[in-house]
Design a protein around this motif. Structure first.
Motif, PDB file in Angstrom:
ATOM      1  N   ASP A 181      58.934  20.892 -16.804  1.00 15.34           N
ATOM      2  CA  ASP A 181      59.276  20.991 -18.223  1.00 15.34           C
ATOM      3  C   ASP A 181      60.425  19.806 -17.967  1.00 15.34           C
ATOM      4  O   ASP A 181      61.452  19.912 -17.357  1.00 15.34           O
ATOM      5  CB  ASP A 181      59.685  22.198 -18.562  1.00 15.34           C
ATOM      6  CG  ASP A 181      60.164  22.183 -20.007  1.00 15.34           C
ATOM      7  OD1 ASP A 181      61.066  21.805 -20.445  1.00 15.34           O
ATOM      8  OD2 ASP A 181      59.274  22.645 -20.752  1.00 15.34           O
ATOM      9  N   GLY A 182      60.457  18.763 -18.896  1.00 13.97           N
ATOM     10  CA  GLY A 182      61.588  17.977 -19.019  1.00 13.97           C
ATOM     11  C   GLY A 182      62.946  18.336 -19.662  1.00 13.97           C
ATOM     12  O   GLY A 182      63.945  17.576 -19.229  1.00 13.97           O
ATOM     13  N   ILE A 183      63.043  19.443 -20.026  1.00 15.85           N
ATOM     14  CA  ILE A 183      64.288  20.376 -20.304  1.00 15.85           C
ATOM     15  C   ILE A 183      64.752  21.624 -19.327  1.00 15.85           C
ATOM     16  O   ILE A 183      65.840  21.661 -19.179  1.00 15.85           O
ATOM     17  CB  ILE A 183      64.250  20.737 -21.696  1.00 15.85           C
ATOM     18  CG1 ILE A 183      64.127  19.070 -22.563  1.00 15.85           C
ATOM     19  CG2 ILE A 183      65.542  21.429 -22.221  1.00 15.85           C
ATOM     20  CD1 ILE A 183      64.120  19.468 -24.177  1.00 15.85           C
ATOM     21  N   GLN A 184      63.624  22.261 -19.487  1.00 10.47           N
ATOM     22  CA  GLN A 184      63.735  23.606 -18.642  1.00 10.47           C
ATOM     23  C   GLN A 184      63.465  23.245 -17.045  1.00 10.47           C
ATOM     24  O   GLN A 184      63.756  24.396 -16.307  1.00 10.47           O
ATOM     25  CB  GLN A 184      62.953  24.471 -19.378  1.00 10.47           C
ATOM     26  CG  GLN A 184      63.198  24.958 -20.744  1.00 10.47           C
ATOM     27  CD  GLN A 184      64.640  25.233 -20.969  1.00 10.47           C
ATOM     28  OE1 GLN A 184      65.349  25.751 -20.324  1.00 10.47           O
ATOM     29  NE2 GLN A 184      65.159  24.738 -22.158  1.00 10.47           N
ATOM     30  N   GLY A 185      62.937  22.270 -16.691  1.00 12.06           N
ATOM     31  CA  GLY A 185      62.774  22.420 -15.115  1.00 12.06           C
ATOM     32  C   GLY A 185      61.468  22.682 -14.782  1.00 12.06           C
ATOM     33  O   GLY A 185      60.678  23.009 -15.594  1.00 12.06           O
ATOM     34  N   ILE A 225      54.480  17.035 -25.645  1.00 14.86           N
ATOM     35  CA  ILE A 225      54.930  17.986 -26.398  1.00 14.86           C
ATOM     36  C   ILE A 225      56.400  18.721 -26.403  1.00 14.86           C
ATOM     37  O   ILE A 225      56.885  18.903 -25.194  1.00 14.86           O
ATOM     38  CB  ILE A 225      53.895  19.350 -26.116  1.00 14.86           C
ATOM     39  CG1 ILE A 225      52.464  18.849 -26.696  1.00 14.86           C
ATOM     40  CG2 ILE A 225      54.536  20.472 -26.869  1.00 14.86           C
ATOM     41  CD1 ILE A 225      51.569  20.163 -26.608  1.00 14.86           C
ATOM     42  N   MET A 226      57.035  18.534 -27.319  1.00 15.54           N
ATOM     43  CA  MET A 226      58.283  18.899 -27.557  1.00 15.54           C
ATOM     44  C   MET A 226      58.543  19.879 -28.693  1.00 15.54           C
ATOM     45  O   MET A 226      58.344  19.677 -29.769  1.00 15.54           O
ATOM     46  CB  MET A 226      59.364  17.888 -27.768  1.00 15.54           C
ATOM     47  CG  MET A 226      60.995  18.091 -27.628  1.00 15.54           C
ATOM     48  SD  MET A 226      62.059  16.721 -28.065  1.00 15.54           S
ATOM     49  CE  MET A 226      62.103  16.264 -26.319  1.00 15.54           C
ATOM     50  N   ARG A 227      58.765  21.339 -28.280  1.00 14.14           N
ATOM     51  CA  ARG A 227      58.710  22.414 -29.190  1.00 14.14           C
ATOM     52  C   ARG A 227      59.957  23.251 -28.441  1.00 14.14           C
ATOM     53  O   ARG A 227      60.493  23.336 -27.688  1.00 14.14           O
ATOM     54  CB  ARG A 227      57.372  23.002 -29.249  1.00 14.14           C
ATOM     55  CG  ARG A 227      56.787  23.490 -27.749  1.00 14.14           C
ATOM     56  CD  ARG A 227      55.388  23.909 -28.005  1.00 14.14           C
ATOM     57  NE  ARG A 227      54.785  24.379 -26.513  1.00 14.14           N
ATOM     58  CZ  ARG A 227      53.563  24.483 -26.443  1.00 14.14           C
ATOM     59  NH1 ARG A 227      52.724  24.538 -27.337  1.00 14.14           N
ATOM     60  NH2 ARG A 227      53.251  25.287 -25.282  1.00 14.14           N
ATOM     61  N   ASN A 315      67.783  13.231 -23.455  1.00 14.04           N
ATOM     62  CA  ASN A 315      67.526  14.491 -23.307  1.00 14.04           C
ATOM     63  C   ASN A 315      68.606  15.480 -22.669  1.00 14.04           C
ATOM     64  O   ASN A 315      68.594  16.707 -22.509  1.00 14.04           O
ATOM     65  CB  ASN A 315      66.150  14.800 -22.496  1.00 14.04           C
ATOM     66  CG  ASN A 315      64.881  14.373 -23.645  1.00 14.04           C
ATOM     67  OD1 ASN A 315      64.973  14.628 -24.796  1.00 14.04           O
ATOM     68  ND2 ASN A 315      63.907  13.867 -23.090  1.00 14.04           N
ATOM     69  N   THR A 316      69.504  14.710 -22.008  1.00 15.58           N
ATOM     70  CA  THR A 316      70.357  15.230 -20.886  1.00 15.58           C
ATOM     71  C   THR A 316      71.279  16.299 -21.529  1.00 15.58           C
ATOM     72  O   THR A 316      71.225  17.416 -20.868  1.00 15.58           O
ATOM     73  CB  THR A 316      71.219  14.169 -20.274  1.00 15.58           C
ATOM     74  OG1 THR A 316      70.398  12.771 -19.680  1.00 15.58           O
ATOM     75  CG2 THR A 316      71.901  14.614 -19.114  1.00 15.58           C
ATOM     76  N   PRO A 317      71.676  16.123 -22.916  1.00 16.73           N
ATOM     77  CA  PRO A 317      72.561  17.351 -23.295  1.00 16.73           C
ATOM     78  C   PRO A 317      71.729  18.672 -23.612  1.00 16.73           C
ATOM     79  O   PRO A 317      72.428  19.543 -23.400  1.00 16.73           O
ATOM     80  CB  PRO A 317      72.918  16.741 -24.430  1.00 16.73           C
ATOM     81  CG  PRO A 317      72.992  15.382 -24.317  1.00 16.73           C
ATOM     82  CD  PRO A 317      71.819  15.095 -23.659  1.00 16.73           C
ATOM     83  N   LEU A 318      70.593  18.512 -23.445  1.00 17.97           N
ATOM     84  CA  LEU A 318      69.818  19.808 -23.698  1.00 17.97           C
ATOM     85  C   LEU A 318      69.127  20.288 -22.495  1.00 17.97           C
ATOM     86  O   LEU A 318      68.422  21.417 -22.325  1.00 17.97           O
ATOM     87  CB  LEU A 318      68.471  19.379 -24.581  1.00 17.97           C
ATOM     88  CG  LEU A 318      68.647  18.536 -25.817  1.00 17.97           C
ATOM     89  CD1 LEU A 318      67.552  17.908 -26.533  1.00 17.97           C
ATOM     90  CD2 LEU A 318      69.406  19.799 -26.856  1.00 17.97           C
ATOM     91  N   GLN A 319      69.122  19.716 -21.353  1.00 14.35           N
ATOM     92  CA  GLN A 319      68.655  20.124 -20.005  1.00 14.35           C
ATOM     93  C   GLN A 319      69.203  21.450 -19.550  1.00 14.35           C
ATOM     94  O   GLN A 319      70.354  21.473 -19.466  1.00 14.35           O
ATOM     95  CB  GLN A 319      68.604  19.200 -19.092  1.00 14.35           C
ATOM     96  CG  GLN A 319      67.764  17.722 -19.352  1.00 14.35           C
ATOM     97  CD  GLN A 319      67.605  16.627 -18.332  1.00 14.35           C
ATOM     98  OE1 GLN A 319      68.785  16.596 -17.707  1.00 14.35           O
ATOM     99  NE2 GLN A 319      66.701  15.914 -18.347  1.00 14.35           N
ATOM    100  N   GLY A 320      68.341  22.465 -19.066  1.00 11.60           N
ATOM    101  CA  GLY A 320      68.754  23.834 -18.749  1.00 11.60           C
ATOM    102  C   GLY A 320      69.207  24.367 -19.630  1.00 11.60           C
ATOM    103  O   GLY A 320      69.779  25.604 -19.272  1.00 11.60           O
ATOM    104  N   ARG A 321      69.261  24.304 -21.019  1.00 11.47           N
ATOM    105  CA  ARG A 321      69.917  24.913 -22.190  1.00 11.47           C
ATOM    106  C   ARG A 321      69.098  26.107 -22.718  1.00 11.47           C
ATOM    107  O   ARG A 321      67.979  25.626 -22.882  1.00 11.47           O
ATOM    108  CB  ARG A 321      70.787  24.153 -23.223  1.00 11.47           C
ATOM    109  CG  ARG A 321      71.661  23.204 -22.739  1.00 11.47           C
ATOM    110  CD  ARG A 321      73.046  24.183 -22.611  1.00 11.47           C
ATOM    111  NE  ARG A 321      73.465  24.449 -23.508  1.00 11.47           N
ATOM    112  CZ  ARG A 321      74.360  24.133 -24.695  1.00 11.47           C
ATOM    113  NH1 ARG A 321      74.319  22.528 -24.633  1.00 11.47           N
ATOM    114  NH2 ARG A 321      74.834  24.662 -25.743  1.00 11.47           N
ATOM    115  N   GLN A 322      69.538  27.236 -22.755  1.00  7.63           N
ATOM    116  CA  GLN A 322      68.509  28.270 -23.303  1.00  7.63           C
ATOM    117  C   GLN A 322      68.694  28.394 -24.964  1.00  7.63           C
ATOM    118  O   GLN A 322      67.775  28.775 -25.611  1.00  7.63           O
ATOM    119  CB  GLN A 322      68.829  29.460 -22.699  1.00  7.63           C
ATOM    120  CG  GLN A 322      68.588  29.502 -21.317  1.00  7.63           C
ATOM    121  CD  GLN A 322      67.145  29.243 -20.783  1.00  7.63           C
ATOM    122  OE1 GLN A 322      66.245  29.766 -21.381  1.00  7.63           O
ATOM    123  NE2 GLN A 322      66.848  28.277 -20.095  1.00  7.63           N
TER     124      GLN A 322
END
Length: 329
Positions: A181-185, A225-227, A315-322
């Motif tokens: 996942d490009g944001i959640q890993g 897919i970005m959702r 996307n970097t500021p969003l990475q790993g954020r819940q």
């Protein structure tokens, strides 16, 4: 040597369900998916997921289209309406996906009774284990033995029930599936353990959300897919359905952190999130981009603001954020 002609154009999509108007959470999903796919030269498709005829309303569909246009979020190609594609989904479950499906007559009441009995039996077993082993804190035992109510106990799998006259279940694989996942890993999940044999079509003919979305994403050749993060647990089920249907699978996944109010509650229609007001679209875009952690853009027309947002999308500021919390008002 590869050329640009060999590389397919990236395709993203926004797929709202018209059970209400857009709120800030759905807006940020639309905005993020739009800016991201446009930043890599892709197409942004719009699909209305309106298979739930009991909850979806045409007036909400019309308002969603009006709001997106007011914000400059202009889609490519024609809008797809899932309510007009029911025959396509039924063709798949009666042909390619048929070996994985079976009719089911279990009511919610029967399943509730079964799971209640299971939990009572487990509670009795835990009590005996705790006594025998002199365990003072059996929370670990309880959590380990607690039944998974999502996993259907397969009472009907060999009953040969008519799939037209009963609800239709689809068997999901019982092994771990992984994806990046490009944001959640990196993500790993076993769809059978998470969702079990999910209902693919209700007895009244309504198609399940994840089945319709899986088929349409493949048929529309969606690549990115970005959702919202709330859909993440269904992703391995979608991957397995697309593979079983012999459709191209998604090459890039991104699950966005959820927008929460100042009290930490997720914005959703169920929580009566306020519809967006597009009377001041530029102000609304600026606020949504700020929530998404993007660099500020000059206050201008929506089109010009979006062009700048696309050019500097990150996307970097969003990475790993819940979650992303709205500031208190």
């Amino acid at each position: 040597m590869p050329t640009t002609q060999n590389i397919p154009q990236p395709i993203g999509r926004f797929a709202p369900s018209p059970t209400g108007e857009l709120h800030l959470g759905s807006l940020t999903t639309a905005l993020a998916s739009f800016c991201h796919i446009k930043s890599i030269g892709g197409k942004w498709l719009l699909r209305i997921e309106d298979t739930d005829t009991e909850r979806c309303d045409r007036q909400f569909t019309e308002q969603i289209l009006i709001d997106l246009e007011a914000l400059g979020l202009n889609w490519d190609d024609d809008v797809i309406f899932q309510s007009e594609r029911i025959d396509i989904y039924n063709d798949y479950v009666s042909s390619i996906l048929r070996p994985l499906t079976y009719g089911c007559q279990c009511s919610r009441k029967r399943l509730e009774h079964y799971w209640t009995q299971q939990e009572q039996q487990i509670a009795f077993t835990n009590a005996n284990i705790s006594t025998d082993l002199s365990v003072n804190d059996d929370k670990g035992i309880d959590s380990y033995l607690q039944p998974n109510r999502q996993r259907y106990p397969r009472f009907c799998i060999k009953a040969n029930l008519n799939p037209i006259q009963h609800k239709l279940r689809i068997q999901l694989p019982d092994y771990c599936i992984g994806f990046n996942d490009g944001i959640q890993g990196i993500q790993w999940n076993n769809p059978q353990q998470t969702l079990g044999d999910m209902v693919a079509r209700r007895q009244d003919g309504m198609i399940n959300y994840i089945l319709a979305a899986s088929l349409d994403d493949g048929l529309q050749q969606v690549t990115h897919i970005m959702r919202g993060l709330d859909i993440l647990p269904m992703t391995t089920a979608q991957i397995s359905i697309m593979q079983a249907a012999r459709l191209p699978t998604i090459s890039h996944w991104y699950h966005l952190p959820l927008i929460c109010n100042s009290g930490g509650q997720k914005l959703s229609k169920q929580n009566l999130a306020q519809p967006i007001d597009t009377h001041h679209p530029s102000k609304l875009l600026a606020y949504a981009l700020q929530l998404l952690g993007q660099l500020p853009v000059e206050h201008d027309s929506p089109d010009r603001m979006l062009n700048q947002a696309i050019a500097q999308w990150d996307n970097t500021p969003l990475q790993g954020r819940q979650s992303l919390k709205m500031p208190a008002t």
